[in-house]
Design a protein around this motif. Structure first.
Motif, PDB file in Angstrom:
ATOM      1  N   ALA A 396       0.934  -1.246  -0.076  1.00 29.03           N
ATOM      2  CA  ALA A 396      -0.076  -0.012   0.101  1.00 29.03           C
ATOM      3  C   ALA A 396       0.701   1.351   0.159  1.00 29.03           C
ATOM      4  N   ASP A 399      -0.664   4.369  -1.067  1.00 29.07           N
ATOM      5  CA  ASP A 399      -1.796   4.971  -0.521  1.00 29.07           C
ATOM      6  C   ASP A 399      -1.119   5.470   1.015  1.00 29.07           C
ATOM      7  N   GLU A 432      -5.243   4.348   9.233  1.00 30.74           N
ATOM      8  CA  GLU A 432      -6.521   4.079   8.550  1.00 30.74           C
ATOM      9  C   GLU A 432      -6.070   3.214   7.543  1.00 30.74           C
ATOM     10  N   VAL A 433      -4.869   3.329   6.658  1.00 30.51           N
ATOM     11  CA  VAL A 433      -4.294   2.620   5.659  1.00 30.51           C
ATOM     12  C   VAL A 433      -4.022   1.255   6.133  1.00 30.51           C
ATOM     13  N   ASP A 436      -7.096  -0.734   6.804  1.00 30.87           N
ATOM     14  CA  ASP A 436      -7.853  -1.067   5.469  1.00 30.87           C
ATOM     15  C   ASP A 436      -6.798  -2.263   4.881  1.00 30.87           C
ATOM     16  N   GLU A 437      -5.791  -2.282   5.178  1.00 33.09           N
ATOM     17  CA  GLU A 437      -4.897  -3.538   4.519  1.00 33.09           C
ATOM     18  C   GLU A 437      -4.897  -4.728   5.462  1.00 33.09           C
TER      19      GLU A 437
ATOM     20  N   ARG B  61     -13.412   0.468  -3.721  1.00 30.77           N
ATOM     21  CA  ARG B  61     -12.096   1.132  -4.266  1.00 30.77           C
ATOM     22  C   ARG B  61     -11.572   0.192  -5.635  1.00 30.77           C
ATOM     23  N   ASN B  63      -8.858   0.093  -7.013  1.00 35.32           N
ATOM     24  CA  ASN B  63      -7.494  -0.550  -6.905  1.00 35.32           C
ATOM     25  C   ASN B  63      -7.462  -1.703  -5.935  1.00 35.32           C
ATOM     26  N   ARG B  64      -8.538  -2.047  -5.567  1.00 36.78           N
ATOM     27  CA  ARG B  64      -8.571  -3.341  -4.411  1.00 36.78           C
ATOM     28  C   ARG B  64      -9.896  -4.022  -5.113  1.00 36.78           C
ATOM     29  N   LYS B  67     -11.357  -6.859  -2.782  1.00 35.00           N
ATOM     30  CA  LYS B  67     -11.889  -6.409  -1.524  1.00 35.00           C
ATOM     31  C   LYS B  67     -13.447  -6.508  -1.483  1.00 35.00           C
ATOM     32  N   GLU B 280      -5.968   8.998  -7.576  1.00 33.70           N
ATOM     33  CA  GLU B 280      -4.519   9.098  -6.772  1.00 33.70           C
ATOM     34  C   GLU B 280      -4.746   8.079  -5.407  1.00 33.70           C
ATOM     35  N   LYS B 281      -5.845   8.523  -4.748  1.00 34.53           N
ATOM     36  CA  LYS B 281      -6.214   7.880  -3.408  1.00 34.53           C
ATOM     37  C   LYS B 281      -6.868   6.669  -3.790  1.00 34.53           C
TER      38      LYS B 281
END
Lengths: 440, 315
Positions: A396, A399, A432-433, A436-437, B61, B63-64, B67, B280-281
Motif C-alpha cells: 500500500a 496510499d 487508517e491505511v 484497510d490493509e 476502491r 485498485n482493490r 476486497k 490517486e487515492k
C-alpha cells in the motif's frame, strides 16, 4: 593452419549463434523512468542486442507520472513491459500482488549471488519481505539523496572571511544539518558576480513523491522512525515523536530561510535547473545527477563539490533512491527477459554501466580500489550508500505516500498548522491505511 | 435513363425486408434512426451516471478489486459535507469562479465595445486579441509558470518596474496569498477573448436604426450605452457568464500545470481534488459521492441561471 582453424571456429560460432538467434529472437520492452541514466542504459543494452540477438525497446516515462503510469500497467496485468526497473518502494506490491517474478531459483541456477551487491541495495530494491532472502529484482541502479555545492563560491576568500566572522567557523562542507542551514542562510539573497543567488534548492514538490524524498533526510536524522522497532505498524510516538517534530520544523525553517523564492513545488528537475543556472549555492538531489553536473559547462569541471546528507542530533541517514530490475510476471517473453538480467549482472557489464553514468550496485565495481577516485563524486556516493534508509515498501505504499505528501507540503510550504499537527495527522492517515490493509 | 442510387438501393433490398419496411409507420422509422443515438447516450452518459450514484453509497476502491464491497449508505456524503478540506476547496473554486468571470466580462465587454467601432486594422487586432484562446491550456499553464518565476520571469520584472523593489521579493505561484490571483490572471489572459467574441456578437446584433433613433431624440452616448447597448447585449453577456462558469467550474489542466493545486491546498479546485480522490487515492465510492454532489450543484445552478437567461431574452 592456425588461421584456417580460427576461421572455421569463428564461422561455426557465427552460424550457431545465428541459428539460435533465429529460433529465439524476441522483442523485449524495458520500462523505466525518463532520465539521464535511461539513455545510458540504451547505450549499454546495444551489447546485449548484439550478443543475444534479441531486440530491445524502451518505454520511458517522466518521473512525475512514472508511478501512476507503471503501477496502473502492473495492476491491470498489462503486457507492455517485459522488464521493469521499478522504484524501490514498489517491491512489496510487486511481490505480494504477483506482478514480479520471484528470482531466487533463477539466481541459484545462474550463479548470481546477492552477496555480491551492496547490502543496502539488496534490502532496498530486491527483498520482500524486507530482510528475508526472497528476491524479486536485481539491484540495477544505486541511488541516494546527497548534496551538491558550489565549491568555487565556497572557496572565495571574501566569502570565507565573512562567513567566519558571522558564524565563527570556516565555510566548508557542513558537518551537521544545522551547519547546512547556516550556509543556506548565508548565501540567501547574496549578490555574486552581479546576480542574486540563494541558499539551497530542496525538494518541495507535492504531486508525486518530491517533498517526502526531501523531508525524510531531515526527519531520519532527528529521530523519526516509521514504526516501533519492536512492534510492526505501531506508529504513534515514532512517526510523531518529539525528535520527528523537531526534524520537520528544521525542514520548514530551511525552506523559509534558505530556499529560492518560488521554489514551492520543486523536485529533481527544478533543483538541477536552479543549480546549473547559478541560482543556488547548494542543491539536494539524487546522486544520478552528479555525472551531469560534472559535465556541465557552467558548474562542472571542478566548480562543484559533493557531500552526503549531514548528520542530525540523533544520527546520519540519507533517503534511498534507486531501483532494481524485475521480470514482469505478465510478460510472455520471460525467458528472454531473464537472459537480459543474467547478462546485466555480469561484472564487466556492471563496470561499463558505471562508466556510462549508471550507478552500479555490484561490490566488484564499487569496491574496486580505483572506484573512489574514478569520479569526483564517487566517494560521496559510497559514503551516502552506507547511510541509506527508505520509505515504506509495503504493497500500500502509494496510499501511504499521498497523505505524507499532503501533510508535509501543507505544513512546510503553505504553513498550515504546526509540525506536531502534521505528524499527528499523518499517524491517523497511516493507521487508517494499515487498518484497510488488515495489518492493524 | 439511369436509376438513382436510392432506386438502386431499393431494387437491391431483399423482398422480405422491403415488405417489413413498407409496413412501418413514419414514427417507427423515426425511432429506428434515433435509436442508435439514444443507445449511445444511454451507454456513455446515463449508465455511467447511474453507476456513479450507485457506487457513491459503497466503500468500493477500484485498485482493490478483490476486497468485499460494502453498502455504506449516506456515510460518504456525510464525510464529504463535514470535511473542512473540501469546504476549503469549494471556497477556492468559488473565489476563482467569481473573480475570473467578473474580470473577464468587464475586460471582454470593454474590448468588444472598442473592436465594434470601425477603425483601421480592426480585423488584425481582433485576430491578435483572440490568439491566447487558440492555445492549449497545458501550454498556457507552462508558459505562465515561466512568466511567474521570481528570478527570471517577466511578470515580476514588469510589476517591480512600476512598484520598485527586487523582482525576487515575491512569488506569484509560491505564495499562499498570491497563488489564487496567479491562476485568475492566467485564466483571464487566456479566456477574455472568448468573452469578447460573444459580446461582440451581441453588440453587432443591435440594429443601427435604434441608435439612429436615439440620436434623433438627442440621447447622449452615455444614455445610449445604458438604455440600448447594455439591455440588448445582456443575453449575450449572460451567455458568456454561463459558458465561463461551467468551464471554470471544471477547470483542471491550466491550474495543474501552473500551481499543481498548491502551495498547500490554496489553489486546489474541486476538479483537482476530485481527481486526486478518484485516481490517486483510489477512493472510488467516496469520489463518486463527491462527483454526485458537484453534479447536483452545477446542474442546479445552471438550471436556475438558464431560466433567468430565458426570461431576459423574452423581454
Amino acid at each position: 593452419m592456425k588461421t584456417k582453424m580460427m576461421t572455421t571456429v569463428a564461422a561455426g560460432a557465427i552460424l550457431a549463434s545465428g541459428l539460435s538467434t533465429a529460433a529465439q529472437a524476441e522483442d523485449l520492452t524495458l520500462c523505466w523512468a525518463a532520465w539521464d541514466p535511461a539513455n545510458a542504459l540504451i547505450e549499454l543494452s546495444k551489447d546485449f542486442e548484439e550478443q543475444s540477438g534479441h531486440n530491445m525497446s524502451f518505454e520511458f516515462v517522466p518521473w512525475t507520472s512514472f508511478a501512476d503510469r507503471m503501477l496502473n500497467e502492473l495492476n491491470s496485468g498489462g503486457q507492455l513491459c517485459d522488464l521493469m526497473i521499478g522504484d524501490s518502494q514498489w517491491i512489496g506490491g510487486g511481490a505480494e500482488n504477483g506482478h514480479y517474478v520471484k528470482l531466487n531459483d533463477f539466481f541459484d541456477a545462474n550463479g548470481i549471488s546477492m552477496d555480491d551487491f551492496i547490502p543496502a541495495t539488496v534490502t532496498g530494491y530486491s527483498e520482500w519481505p524486507k530482510n528475508t532472502p526472497n528476491y524479486y529484482a536485481l539491484p540495477a541502479f544505486g541511488d541516494v539523496v546527497g548534496w551538491t555545492y558550489r565549491k568555487d563560491w565556497f572557496d572565495r576568500p571574501e566569502l570565507k572571511a565573512e562567513f567566519k566572522e558571522t558564524y565563527g567557523r570556516d565555510l566548508g562542507v557542513p558537518a551537521s544539518l544545522g551547519e547546512l542551514k547556516d550556509i543556506a542562510e548565508f548565501f540567501q539573497g547574496r549578490d555574486i558576480d552581479g546576480t542574486t543567488v540563494y541558499g539551497a534548492a530542496i525538494y518541495t514538490e507535492r504531486g508525486s513523491e518530491g517533498i517526502t524524498m526531501g523531508v525524510t533526510n531531515a526527519l531520519y536524522n532527528y529521530g523519526f522512525l516509521y514504526e516501533n522497532p519492536d512492534q510492526p505498524y505501531d506508529l504513534d510516538g515514532f512517526v510523531n515523536s518529539a525528535g520527528a517534530v523537531e526534524g520537520l520544523e528544521f525542514y520548514k525553517e530551511l525552506y523559509d530561510v534558505g530556499a529560492p523564492p518560488g521554489s514551492s513545488n520543486w523536485y529533481m528537475g527544478e533543483n538541477i535547473d536552479a543549480y546549473r543556472s547559478g541560482q543556488v549555492a547548494m542543491q539536494m538531489n539524487f546522486a544520478f545527477i552528479w555525472p551531469g553536473v560534472e559535465a556541465d559547462e557552467n558548474v562542472g569541471s571542478g566548480k562543484s563539490g559533493y557531500f552526503p546528507n549531514p548528520a542530525g542530533p540523533t544520527g546520519q541517514f540519507a533517503q534511498l533512491g534507486g531501483q532494481g530490475i524485475s521480470v514482469v510476471s505478465y510478460s510472455e517473453k520471460q525467458d528472454a527477459a531473464l537472459e537480459y538480467i543474467q547478462w546485466f549482472a555480469q561484472p564487466e557489464v556492471q563496470a561499463k554501466w558505471w562508466e556510462l553514468g549508471g550507478y552500479s550496485a555490484l561490490k566488484a565495481v564499487v569496491e574496486d580500489p580505483s572506484f573512489a577516485t574514478s569520479q569526483p563524486y564517487a566517494q560521496t556516493f559510497l559514503d551516502s550508500m552506507a547511510i541509506v534508509k527508505d520509505f515504506w515498501a509495503e504493497p500500500a505504499y502509494a496510499d501511504l505516500l499521498i497523505p505524507m505528501q499532503e501533510r508535509i507540503h501543507n505544513y512546510v510550504v503553505a504553513g498550515d498548522g504546526t509540525a506536531q499537527d502534521a505528524l499527528d495527522g499523518l499517524v491517523r492517515d497511516w493507521v487508517e491505511v494499515f487498518e484497510d490493509e488488515g495489518k492493524l | 435513363m439511369t436509376a438513382s442510387p436510392i432506386t438502386k438501393a431499393a431494387q437491391h433490398t431483399p423482398d422480405g425486408i422491403a415488405k417489413k419496411i413498407r409496413g412501418l409507420s413514419d414514427r417507427s422509422i423515426a425511432w429506428i434512426f434515433v435509436a442508435p443515438t439514444i443507445f449511445l447516450l444511454l451507454a456513455v452518459n446515463i449508465f455511467p451516471l447511474i453507476w456513479t450514484i450507485r457506487l457513491s453509497f459503497t466503500n468500493y476502491r477500484v485498485n482493490r478489486p478483490n476486497k468485499e464491497v460494502e453498502w455504506v449508505g449516506l456515510r460518504n456524503y456525510e464525510r464529504i459535507l463535514n470535511d473542512p478540506d473540501i469546504w476549503h476547496t469549494m471556497q477556492a473554486t468559488a473565489h476563482f469562479l467569481f473573480w475570473t468571470i467578473l474580470i473577464q466580462v468587464l475586460i471582454g465587454f470593454a474590448l468588444a465595445y472598442l473592436i465594434n467601432n470601425k477603425f483601421k486594422g480592426n480585423d488584425l487586432w481582433t485576430t491578435i486579441i483572440v490568439f491566447p484562446m487558440m492555445l492549449s491550456p497545458a501550454v498556457v499553464g507552462n508558459f505562465w509558470t515561466f512568466l511567474y518565476q521570481p528570478q527570471i520571469g517577466l511578470f515580476n520584472y514588469v510589476v517591480t518596474f512600476f512598484t520598485g523593489g527586487d523582482p525576487a521579493d515575491f512569488s506569484m505561484i509560491g505564495d499562499v496569498y498570491l497563488a489564487p490571483w496567479a491562476i485568475i490572471i492566467a485564466d483571464t489572459w487566456m479566456w477574455t477573448p472568448f468573452v469578447m467574441l460573444i459580446c461582440l456578437a451581441g453588440l453587432r446584433s443591435i440594429p443601427d436604426s435604434i441608435y439612429e433613433a436615439a440620436e434623433c431624440d438627442r440621447a447622449s452616448k452615455w444614455r445610449q450605452f445604458w438604455t440600448i447597448t447594455i439591455p440588448m447585449a445582456l443575453p449575450f453577456l449572460m451567455l458568456a457568464v454561463l459558458f465561463r462558469g461551467i468551464e471554470n467550474f471544471k477547470m483542471f489542466d491550466l491550474v495543474v500545470q501552473l500551481t499543481g493545486g498548491g502551495p498547500g491546498n490554496t489553489t486546489t479546485l474541486t476538479s483537482i481534488d476530485l481527481k486526486r480522490e478518484a485516481f490517486e487515492k483510489w477512493r472510488t465510492g467516496y469520489s463518486s459521492a463527491y462527483a454526485v454532489i458537484l453534479f447536483v450543484t452545477v446542474f442546479g445552478l445552471a438550471s436556475i441561471y438558464v431560466k433567468a437567461l430565458n426570461k431576459v431574452k423574452e423581454r
